[in-house]
Every structure is written in structure tokens, then in C-alpha cells.
Design a protein around this motif. Structure first.
Motif, mmCIF file in Angstrom:
data_model
loop_
_atom_site.group_PDB
_atom_site.id
_atom_site.type_symbol
_atom_site.label_atom_id
_atom_site.label_comp_id
_atom_site.label_asym_id
_atom_site.label_seq_id
_atom_site.Cartn_x
_atom_site.Cartn_y
_atom_site.Cartn_z
ATOM 1 N N LEU A 62 -37.302 -10.225 12.123
ATOM 2 C CA LEU A 62 -36.892 -9.898 10.761
ATOM 3 C C LEU A 62 -37.065 -11.090 9.842
ATOM 4 O O LEU A 62 -36.969 -12.246 10.263
ATOM 5 N N MET A 63 -37.297 -10.786 8.553
ATOM 6 C CA MET A 63 -37.158 -11.805 7.518
ATOM 7 C C MET A 63 -36.013 -11.407 6.607
ATOM 8 O O MET A 63 -35.802 -10.220 6.319
ATOM 9 N N LEU A 64 -35.258 -12.410 6.183
ATOM 10 C CA LEU A 64 -34.094 -12.210 5.327
ATOM 11 C C LEU A 64 -34.200 -13.149 4.135
ATOM 12 O O LEU A 64 -34.590 -14.309 4.278
ATOM 13 N N HIS A 65 -33.856 -12.647 2.951
ATOM 14 C CA HIS A 65 -33.766 -13.486 1.756
ATOM 15 C C HIS A 65 -32.324 -13.974 1.657
ATOM 16 O O HIS A 65 -31.441 -13.246 1.217
ATOM 17 N N LYS A 66 -32.102 -15.207 2.075
ATOM 18 C CA LYS A 66 -30.740 -15.744 2.134
ATOM 19 C C LYS A 66 -30.218 -16.093 0.746
ATOM 20 O O LYS A 66 -30.871 -16.817 -0.011
ATOM 21 N N PRO A 67 -29.025 -15.614 0.403
ATOM 22 C CA PRO A 67 -28.402 -15.994 -0.876
ATOM 23 C C PRO A 67 -27.610 -17.297 -0.719
ATOM 24 O O PRO A 67 -27.368 -17.790 0.382
ATOM 25 N N LEU A 68 -27.178 -17.836 -1.867
ATOM 26 C CA LEU A 68 -26.252 -18.963 -1.851
ATOM 27 C C LEU A 68 -24.925 -18.551 -1.215
ATOM 28 O O LEU A 68 -24.527 -17.389 -1.271
ATOM 29 N N GLY A 69 -24.261 -19.521 -0.610
ATOM 30 C CA GLY A 69 -22.908 -19.289 -0.126
ATOM 31 C C GLY A 69 -22.801 -18.732 1.266
ATOM 32 O O GLY A 69 -21.691 -18.526 1.765
ATOM 33 N N TYR A 70 -23.937 -18.486 1.919
ATOM 34 C CA TYR A 70 -23.925 -17.951 3.281
ATOM 35 C C TYR A 70 -24.301 -19.037 4.287
ATOM 36 O O TYR A 70 -25.188 -19.854 4.028
#
Length: 230
Positions: A62-70
Motif C-alpha cells: 500500500l501507499m499512504l499519504h501521511k498527514p501531519l500529527g501522525y
């Protein structure tokens, strides 16, 4: 592979539930009721749980678009983790490939294929990672040459490996590195007297973050993306 391990990988059953199912005669192998949970399988058998044929799930990429704060972790007591963003069975079994800091956004890969993970993260393979970097101060004209030659990071014995910097504007650049030292990009800019105020990973190897993915969204990798890691 043991029967109980096989059933555990194919279902959401716990180890104790699998053993109870065996005792109750609910698991059969090639048409015969399994008597022991440690029965050895060679991978060619037909295994039924009740009347349901079960099989190993294909490996996931999988590819994930990581947000801030995680946090790039499976669990954390103080912060949300990227695994929380997935609506998938057995998501805790996924490995996070190439972790990002809590204040960094962008491409994160996840898989349950340990060998594929190793090919990306092992220093020996020098898999490139590309970042979009925003700095507090203007990027000086000699920064690209300094990074290409390697800079000495505080606390490290050897300088960084050659990295490629493409300056986009006075405070914005694209940086490609071939290793993964702790907070490396931030420390590289600190070594030349600058400070990173925003960091976004665009690519790992030839796998580019899908522009259609909003922050927090994910998708399976394509066959070509998976095969691009070798």
C-alpha cells in the motif's frame, strides 16, 4: 506450516479459537477432520473451516499519504498512528516501510512482505527517497554542492552520502537522499546553517506519491510499482 498458524493467517481467529475449532471437529484438511492443531501442511491442501474454504491472503502493498500529527507506528499511547487511517482486516500486521516524523507529510509504504520491506530500508540497497523541503532561511547557492559532496552531521562518524538538491525557489527545494539516518534531511540543512520548517516525501525509489490521494488516503500499489523495488 502448522495448521493453526495457517488458519490464523487466513482468518481473524485467535490461537485459542483455532484450537477450540479443531477440538470441535470444525476444521478439515483434504476432506478429513483435523485431529491436531500442529498438523503440518505443505501448501497444497484444501482446508475447510466449517464449510468455508480458506486460503492464505495475498501479500499486501500500500501507499499512504501521511498527514501531519501522525506517528509512523502500529501503536502509540500519546498520538494517532498511521495504522489508524487504514480500514483493513489485520492491519496491525502491516509493516511500515520508511517511517516519517510526526511533523512530516507524504509518502509512506506499508506491506506484510518482509523481504520487500528489507530491499527498501536496508542501507546496502541505497534506495533513494525524494523530499520537498521548505526552509526558514534562503537556501544558499553552495548548498547543492555541499550536499553532493556529503556533509558532516552532529554525532555521526562519517559524512552523508552524496545527495542531489534541486532548488525550486529561495526557500523551497527538492532533495534526494540514498540513506535513512535519524532526522537526516533536517540535520543536513542544520549542518549548513539552515532550518527545515516543512518536509514532504514525494517518492521512495521509483514509487511516486499518487497526486489523487488526499492526506490520510491510501491505495494498493500497482504491479509495476511493486516490481520497481528490486
Amino acid at each position: 506450516m502448522r495448521l493453526d498458524k495457517f488458519v490464523g493467517q487466513c482468518t481473524d481467529y485467535s490461537r485459542s479459537q483455532i484450537h477450540q475449532a479443531v477440538k470441535a471437529g470444525r476444521i478439515s484438511v483434504n476432506g478429513l477432520i483435523a485431529k491436531k492443531a500442529d498438523l503440518q501442511l505443505d501448501g497444497t491442501e484444501s482446508v475447510l473451516l466449517g464449510d468455508q474454504l480458506i486460503a492464505l491472503q495475498p501479500l499486501r502493498y500500500l501507499m499512504l499519504h501521511k498527514p501531519l500529527g501522525y506517528i509512523c507506528a502500529n501503536r502509540d499511547a500519546a498520538h494517532p498512528v498511521v495504522i489508524d487511517l487504514l480500514a483493513l482486516p489485520k492491519k496491525q500486521e502491516l509493516q511500515i516501510v520508511g517511517r516519517l516524523d510526526i511533523d512530516t507529510t507524504g509518502l509512506v509504504l506499508l506491506t506484510d512482505d518482509g523481504q520487500w520491506n528489507h530491499r527498501i530500508t536496508s542501507p546496502r540497497h541505497e534506495c533513494p527517497k525524494t523530499y520537498l523541503v521548505t526552509t526558514a532561511n534562503p537556501i544558499t547557492a553552495d548548498t547543492a554542492a555541499l550536499f553532493a559532496a556529503g556533509v558532516q552531521l552532529h554525532g555521526e562518524k562519517a559524512p552523508t552520502r552524496p545527495a542531489q538538491l534541486e532548488q525550486i525557489s529561495s526557500h523551497l527545494a527538492r532533495l534526494c537522499i540514498h540513506e535513512g539516518k535519524y532526522h537526516q534531511v533536517k540535520r543536513m540543512f542544520a549542518a549548513v546553517g539552515n532550518h527545515v520548517v516543512a518536509l514532504h516525501r514525494e517518492a521512495i525509489g521509483n514509487i511516486q506519491l499518487d497526486a489523487q490521494l488526499a492526506e490520510g488516503e491510501y491505495r494498493p500499489l500497482t504491479h509495476d510499482e511493486i516490481q520497481s523495488i528490486n
